[in-house]
Every structure is written in C-alpha cells, then in structure tokens.
Design a protein around this motif. Structure first.
Motif, PDB file in Angstrom:
ATOM      1  N   LEU A 173       2.759   8.019  -6.812  1.00  0.00           N
ATOM      2  CA  LEU A 173       2.070   9.235  -7.259  1.00  0.00           C
ATOM      3  C   LEU A 173       2.898  10.497  -7.042  1.00  0.00           C
ATOM      4  CD1 LEU A 173      -1.548   8.373  -6.084  1.00  0.00           C
ATOM      5  CD2 LEU A 173      -0.584   8.182  -8.384  1.00  0.00           C
ATOM      6  N   PRO A 174       3.415  10.764  -5.828  1.00  0.00           N
ATOM      7  CA  PRO A 174       4.248  11.963  -5.679  1.00  0.00           C
ATOM      8  C   PRO A 174       5.546  11.902  -6.464  1.00  0.00           C
ATOM      9  CG  PRO A 174       4.234  10.676  -3.651  1.00  0.00           C
ATOM     10  CD  PRO A 174       3.158  10.119  -4.528  1.00  0.00           C
ATOM     11  N   VAL A 175       6.096  10.694  -6.658  1.00  0.00           N
ATOM     12  CA  VAL A 175       7.326  10.575  -7.456  1.00  0.00           C
ATOM     13  C   VAL A 175       7.071  11.040  -8.886  1.00  0.00           C
ATOM     14  CG1 VAL A 175       8.931   8.911  -8.488  1.00  0.00           C
ATOM     15  CG2 VAL A 175       8.401   8.790  -6.047  1.00  0.00           C
ATOM     16  N   LEU A 176       5.998  10.555  -9.496  1.00  0.00           N
ATOM     17  CA  LEU A 176       5.673  10.955 -10.870  1.00  0.00           C
ATOM     18  C   LEU A 176       5.268  12.427 -10.930  1.00  0.00           C
ATOM     19  CD1 LEU A 176       3.729   7.808 -12.137  1.00  0.00           C
ATOM     20  CD2 LEU A 176       6.065   8.503 -12.705  1.00  0.00           C
ATOM     21  N   TYR A 177       4.564  12.904  -9.929  1.00  0.00           N
ATOM     22  CA  TYR A 177       4.166  14.314  -9.894  1.00  0.00           C
ATOM     23  C   TYR A 177       5.390  15.221  -9.860  1.00  0.00           C
ATOM     24  CZ  TYR A 177       2.231  18.676  -8.049  1.00  0.00           C
ATOM     25  OH  TYR A 177       1.903  19.987  -7.850  1.00  0.00           O
ATOM     26  N   LEU A 204       0.822  -1.205   0.000  1.00  0.00           N
ATOM     27  CA  LEU A 204       0.000   0.000   0.000  1.00  0.00           C
ATOM     28  C   LEU A 204       0.862   1.263   0.000  1.00  0.00           C
ATOM     29  CD1 LEU A 204      -2.881   1.191   0.226  1.00  0.00           C
ATOM     30  CD2 LEU A 204      -2.604   1.091   2.716  1.00  0.00           C
ATOM     31  N   VAL A 205       1.840   1.316   0.891  1.00  0.00           N
ATOM     32  CA  VAL A 205       2.665   2.522   1.015  1.00  0.00           C
ATOM     33  C   VAL A 205       3.584   2.693  -0.195  1.00  0.00           C
ATOM     34  CG1 VAL A 205       4.515   3.607   2.356  1.00  0.00           C
ATOM     35  CG2 VAL A 205       2.541   2.598   3.521  1.00  0.00           C
ATOM     36  N   THR A 206       4.201   1.622  -0.668  1.00  0.00           N
ATOM     37  CA  THR A 206       5.083   1.759  -1.825  1.00  0.00           C
ATOM     38  C   THR A 206       4.298   2.131  -3.083  1.00  0.00           C
ATOM     39  OG1 THR A 206       5.006  -0.665  -2.052  1.00  0.00           O
ATOM     40  CG2 THR A 206       6.951   0.278  -0.997  1.00  0.00           C
ATOM     41  N   VAL A 213       4.333  20.615  -2.189  1.00  0.00           N
ATOM     42  CA  VAL A 213       3.211  19.669  -2.104  1.00  0.00           C
ATOM     43  C   VAL A 213       3.698  18.261  -2.443  1.00  0.00           C
ATOM     44  CG1 VAL A 213       1.031  18.969  -3.159  1.00  0.00           C
ATOM     45  CG2 VAL A 213       1.404  21.363  -2.535  1.00  0.00           C
ATOM     46  N   GLY A 214       4.467  18.155  -3.537  1.00  0.00           N
ATOM     47  CA  GLY A 214       5.013  16.853  -3.906  1.00  0.00           C
ATOM     48  C   GLY A 214       5.937  16.303  -2.840  1.00  0.00           C
ATOM     49  N   GLY A 215       6.770  17.165  -2.255  1.00  0.00           N
ATOM     50  CA  GLY A 215       7.676  16.724  -1.198  1.00  0.00           C
ATOM     51  C   GLY A 215       6.936  16.256   0.039  1.00  0.00           C
ATOM     52  N   PHE A 216       5.840  16.956   0.371  1.00  0.00           N
ATOM     53  CA  PHE A 216       5.021  16.554   1.514  1.00  0.00           C
ATOM     54  C   PHE A 216       4.497  15.138   1.308  1.00  0.00           C
ATOM     55  CE2 PHE A 216       1.078  16.152   3.827  1.00  0.00           C
ATOM     56  CZ  PHE A 216       1.358  16.717   5.064  1.00  0.00           C
ATOM     57  N   LEU A 217       3.958  14.865   0.130  1.00  0.00           N
ATOM     58  CA  LEU A 217       3.421  13.531  -0.167  1.00  0.00           C
ATOM     59  C   LEU A 217       4.534  12.494  -0.298  1.00  0.00           C
ATOM     60  CD1 LEU A 217       0.691  14.580  -2.753  1.00  0.00           C
ATOM     61  CD2 LEU A 217       0.366  14.009  -0.337  1.00  0.00           C
ATOM     62  N   LEU A 218       5.701  12.941  -0.772  1.00  0.00           N
ATOM     63  CA  LEU A 218       6.836  12.028  -0.916  1.00  0.00           C
ATOM     64  C   LEU A 218       7.310  11.516   0.443  1.00  0.00           C
ATOM     65  CD1 LEU A 218       8.782  10.887  -3.131  1.00  0.00           C
ATOM     66  CD2 LEU A 218      10.316  12.785  -2.566  1.00  0.00           C
ATOM     67  N   GLY A 219       6.999  12.281   1.497  1.00  0.00           N
ATOM     68  CA  GLY A 219       7.372  11.841   2.833  1.00  0.00           C
ATOM     69  C   GLY A 219       6.840  10.463   3.186  1.00  0.00           C
ATOM     70  N   LEU A 220       5.767  10.035   2.502  1.00  0.00           N
ATOM     71  CA  LEU A 220       5.207   8.711   2.742  1.00  0.00           C
ATOM     72  C   LEU A 220       6.261   7.618   2.562  1.00  0.00           C
ATOM     73  CD1 LEU A 220       2.514   7.252   3.372  1.00  0.00           C
ATOM     74  CD2 LEU A 220       2.144   7.081   0.897  1.00  0.00           C
ATOM     75  N   GLY A 221       7.157   7.814   1.602  1.00  0.00           N
ATOM     76  CA  GLY A 221       8.189   6.803   1.360  1.00  0.00           C
ATOM     77  C   GLY A 221       9.107   6.585   2.545  1.00  0.00           C
ATOM     78  N   GLY A 222       9.249   7.590   3.399  1.00  0.00           N
ATOM     79  CA  GLY A 222      10.126   7.455   4.550  1.00  0.00           C
ATOM     80  C   GLY A 222       9.516   6.715   5.722  1.00  0.00           C
ATOM     81  N   THR A 223       8.256   6.321   5.610  1.00  0.00           N
ATOM     82  CA  THR A 223       7.577   5.663   6.733  1.00  0.00           C
ATOM     83  C   THR A 223       7.746   4.151   6.738  1.00  0.00           C
ATOM     84  OG1 THR A 223       5.483   5.405   5.537  1.00  0.00           O
ATOM     85  CG2 THR A 223       5.823   7.491   6.713  1.00  0.00           C
ATOM     86  N   THR A 224       8.298   3.572   5.663  1.00  0.00           N
ATOM     87  CA  THR A 224       8.361   2.108   5.572  1.00  0.00           C
ATOM     88  C   THR A 224       9.264   1.489   6.635  1.00  0.00           C
ATOM     89  OG1 THR A 224      10.066   2.329   3.878  1.00  0.00           O
ATOM     90  CG2 THR A 224       7.807   1.993   3.120  1.00  0.00           C
ATOM     91  N   PRO A 235      15.240   9.904 -13.380  1.00  0.00           N
ATOM     92  CA  PRO A 235      15.339   9.288 -12.047  1.00  0.00           C
ATOM     93  C   PRO A 235      13.980   9.039 -11.414  1.00  0.00           C
ATOM     94  CG  PRO A 235      16.876  11.124 -12.256  1.00  0.00           C
ATOM     95  CD  PRO A 235      15.984  11.173 -13.455  1.00  0.00           C
ATOM     96  N   PHE A 236      13.040   9.950 -11.625  1.00  0.00           N
ATOM     97  CA  PHE A 236      11.699   9.782 -11.059  1.00  0.00           C
ATOM     98  C   PHE A 236      10.966   8.626 -11.737  1.00  0.00           C
ATOM     99  CE2 PHE A 236      12.966  14.133 -10.276  1.00  0.00           C
ATOM    100  CZ  PHE A 236      12.587  14.335  -8.963  1.00  0.00           C
ATOM    101  N   ASP A 237      11.090   8.540 -13.053  1.00  0.00           N
ATOM    102  CA  ASP A 237      10.440   7.433 -13.777  1.00  0.00           C
ATOM    103  C   ASP A 237      11.020   6.088 -13.355  1.00  0.00           C
ATOM    104  OD1 ASP A 237       8.904   9.278 -15.112  1.00  0.00           O
ATOM    105  OD2 ASP A 237      10.171   9.317 -16.912  1.00  0.00           O
ATOM    106  N   LEU A 238      12.342   6.038 -13.224  1.00  0.00           N
ATOM    107  CA  LEU A 238      13.000   4.789 -12.824  1.00  0.00           C
ATOM    108  C   LEU A 238      12.521   4.335 -11.450  1.00  0.00           C
ATOM    109  CD1 LEU A 238      15.179   2.580 -13.117  1.00  0.00           C
ATOM    110  CD2 LEU A 238      16.836   4.222 -12.182  1.00  0.00           C
ATOM    111  N   VAL A 239      12.503   5.252 -10.500  1.00  0.00           N
ATOM    112  CA  VAL A 239      12.088   4.894  -9.143  1.00  0.00           C
ATOM    113  C   VAL A 239      10.602   4.522  -9.111  1.00  0.00           C
ATOM    114  CG1 VAL A 239      11.784   5.779  -6.803  1.00  0.00           C
ATOM    115  CG2 VAL A 239      13.899   6.236  -8.039  1.00  0.00           C
ATOM    116  N   ALA A 240       9.772   5.207  -9.899  1.00  0.00           N
ATOM    117  CA  ALA A 240       8.349   4.862  -9.955  1.00  0.00           C
ATOM    118  C   ALA A 240       8.161   3.422 -10.448  1.00  0.00           C
ATOM    119  CB  ALA A 240       7.608   5.837 -10.862  1.00  0.00           C
TER     120      ALA A 240
END
Length: 400
Positions: A96-100, A89-91, A113-124, A174-179
């Motif tokens: 979405l924020p990576v592509l945004y 779910l989290v990954t 805004v994108g950085g705020f949502l990208l913070g989700l990745g740090g919760t894993t 880099p964003f596409d690759l990580v997505a």
C-alpha cells in the motif's frame, strides 16, 4: 507468569531447511528493497518538491527510523504468532505505501506519510531471525542467520536500480515493480512458508513480552554490539559517497561505484562471520572484527592516498563490519531462550538501524568545525576499541 511450548527436535530433511531459509531471505530482500525506495530518489524529490536539505534528510530518514523502531513490536509478535503469519502480512501491507508513493504522493506531507508507512518494510528482519533460528540446530545457526542477512542487499538493489529504472521507464515503474514482487512473495509465503512445529511459543502479551525483553541485560549488550557493527555499515553506506567526493575530489558516479563495492563486500561477509562463529564461537570473531575496524579507522584518519592504502582500509572495514554483524546474531542464537529470540532481535535490530545515523552526523559536525575528517575516524576507532574490550570481558563472561 511465562509459559511456552518447549522446543523439541524434529528430523527435517536438509532440502526443506534450505527452502525455508531461501524463502525467508527472499522476503527480507524484497521488503528491504521496498524500504529503501525513497533514498535514491531524494535528490530528484528535492528538485521536484522544492525541499530544503533538512526536508530531504527527513524524507530519507523517516522510513529508516520507523522500520528500525518497528522491529521491536514486530519481533515480539513473531514470537507469539510465527513467521508464517507475519511474513505474508507485513509484505502484503507494504504494498500500500509503495503504490501510494509511486502514484499519489506529490507534496512533502504526502511523501512523509508514505515514508512513515513504508517503514513497515524494514521490520521483516525481526521476523526472519527467529524463524531461521527455530529451524536450524545450534551448530548451524550462525551460518544460516548470516545467509539470511544477505537480504540487507535489498538496499543495494534499490540504490543500483531505482534511478536507472525511473529514467528509462518512468517515475512510477520502480514502485510498481516492487509492489508486484511484494504481492508475489506474500502469496508464495502463504502457500509454502512453514514455522517449525517444535518452535518455542510464549503465551505472554505483547506489552509484557516487550517489557520483559527490555529488562534482559543480554538484549542491551548485543544491541550495543550490533549498533557498532551494523550501524557502522549503515553509516558508511550513507556517508561514504560524500566523504569520497569531499576528501578525494571523486566524481559522484565514481564515489557511488566505490561505495557499492563497500556495501557488497560487507553483505557477502555477513554469512562468513556467522560461519566462523559456528566454528570458533562468536566472541573471538567479534573481538577480531572490532580490532580490525579500530586499526583501519586510524589508517583512514591519516587521510592516506585512496590508492592503495585508503581503498584497503575501507574494504577491510567493510569485511570486518559485515563479519561482525553476522557474529552478533550467532551470539543472540546462543544466549537468548528460543521463545524470546524474536523480541530480542527486534531490540537489537532497532539498535543497528538507529546506530547508523549518529556517525554521519558526527562526521559532518567534525568536518564543519575542523575542516578535516581525522577526529571523526579517531572517534570511530575508539568506539570499535571499546566494543572489542566490552566483548572480550563482559560478553565473554556471559557466554561462559
């Protein structure tokens, strides 16, 4: 009233344990890579968007702060629904924020805004620790959690590759690759990740569980220890390039390479700290680690020549901080009831992430006022010494 399904022992073949650990570590690595995408591009974004130094710092800090604080509810949710739900779910949501950020964000507000949502990745981090803890027996948890901690190396991968890939292929690449990697992992986790059927499951609500965790003395004690060990690692990884160029006149590329060595050694020592904790208990490992940091910080305070004494002191601190970070979660695994490991991990992980922001600010203020870094390192030595004494007294009594 608290209720949970009691943990039972299940005979699990070692290959499956290793497979579960590898899947969790891989998910942690990829999500941390995503979480760290903005930091290497901050100088380019500053030029591109005409940012002030404060705005540039805000761009870098936003995902880190959100990711650190977000570990608290994510850890509590993992205790309830398990990593098999939370990891995919989290990954997947992080895509979405990576592509945004890679394709749509072209103003400061949109990047924030994108950085705020990208913070989700740090919760894993708060998903993987209770997952690994549930699969491994007590005598092997320290090493297993240390191996899982290698996933913090995702930040190093981002630092090494993001700018180079941007220059070689294009800003979006880099964003596409990580997505794509996040999508592949989310699908893989859906298919193959399994929670231990005997894991302890709490029936409390999210708010009740979080409130109960914040009332636990052990949560705050281990949070303090992690803020010093992992927070010190984060602080050095952020501030060391600036220090090396300012204090020793190194070129930026040389300073970045030396900082990379610091980061890699600290990451490699994390499982070593966990392994030692399995063998001799976490408290002696932590006391030794904090003592090393205190002593070597005093060496750094003398601004000794970078070769060899300065290099030895920095690498020694990297090894001690990495081993200390691994030992803290071996301690969590010993002291915290299984059904609360995720919740406590969220609090401890948040403290570690946030702890990395104060030392660079202190070093910057000290250097601005005194024109040298001596007192900044003296304060680091004092902090590590206090953490060591606290571990040898209060924490040692708790482990007994």
């Amino acid at each position: 009233m608290n209720s949970h399904v009691p943990r039972t022992d299940h005979a699990t073949p070692p290959p499956r344990l290793s497979w579960m650990l590898a899947l969790a570590t891989l998910g942690f690595l990829v999500s941390f890579w995503a979480w760290s995408l903005l930091a290497p591009l901050a100088p380019a974004l500053r030029q591109e968007l005409g940012l002030t130094p404060f705005q540039q710092s805000l761009v870098v800090a936003t995902p880190v702060l959100v990711g650190s604080l977000g570990r608290i509810p994510i850890g509590a949710l993992t205790d309830r629904v398990g990593a098999r739900v939370m990891f995919p779910l989290v990954t997947a949501a992080t895509i979405l924020p990576v592509l945004y950020l890679g394709h749509a964000a072209d103003s400061l507000a949109e990047v924030l805004v994108g950085g705020f949502l990208l913070g989700l990745g740090g919760t894993t981090f708060a998903i993987g620790v209770p997952f690994v803890n549930s699969w491994y027996p007590p005598g092997r948890r320290g090493l297993a959690l240390g191996v899982f901690g290698i996933g913090t190396g995702g930040t190093a991968i981002s630092a090494f590759t993001t700018v180079q890939l941007t220059d070689a292929v294009g800003r979006n690449f880099p964003f596409d690759l990580v997505a794509v990697l996040l999508a592949v992992y989310a699908l893989t986790a859906c298919l193959f990740l399994r929670d231990n059927p005997g894991r302890a499951v709490t029936a409390e609500s999210l708010l009740a569980r979080t409130a109960a965790t914040l009332r636990m003395a052990v949560a705050w004690q281990t949070a303090l220890l992690y803020a010093v060990s992992f927070g010190g690692f984060v602080a050095f990884s952020v501030y060391l390039p600036t220090y090396l160029t300012t204090a020793f006149g190194l070129e930026r590329s040389d300073a970045a390479t030396r900082t990379a060595g610091f980061v890699l050694l600290a990451v490699a020592m994390r499982p070593v700290g966990g392994w030692l904790s399995d063998r001799v208990r976490p408290v002696p490992v932590l006391v030794t680690a904090y003592a090393m940091v205190a002593a070597l910080a005093l060496v750094a305070a003398t601004e000794a020549p970078l070769v060899p004494l300065g290099t030895i002191s920095f690498l020694g601190m990297a090894a001690a901080l990495g081993a200390g970070a691994g030992a803290v979660f071996a301690l969590v695994a010993r002291l915290v009831p299984p059904e609360r490991v995720g919740s406590v991990t969220g609090v401890v992980g948040a403290a570690g992430g946030l702890g990395g922001f104060f030392p660079p600010l202190v070093m910057g203020v000290v250097n601005s006022v005194t024109r040298d870094f001596t007192w900044g390192y003296v304060l680091l030595a004092a902090t590590a010494a206090v953490a060591g004494v606290f571990t040898a007294t209060v924490v040692r009594r708790r482990t007994r």
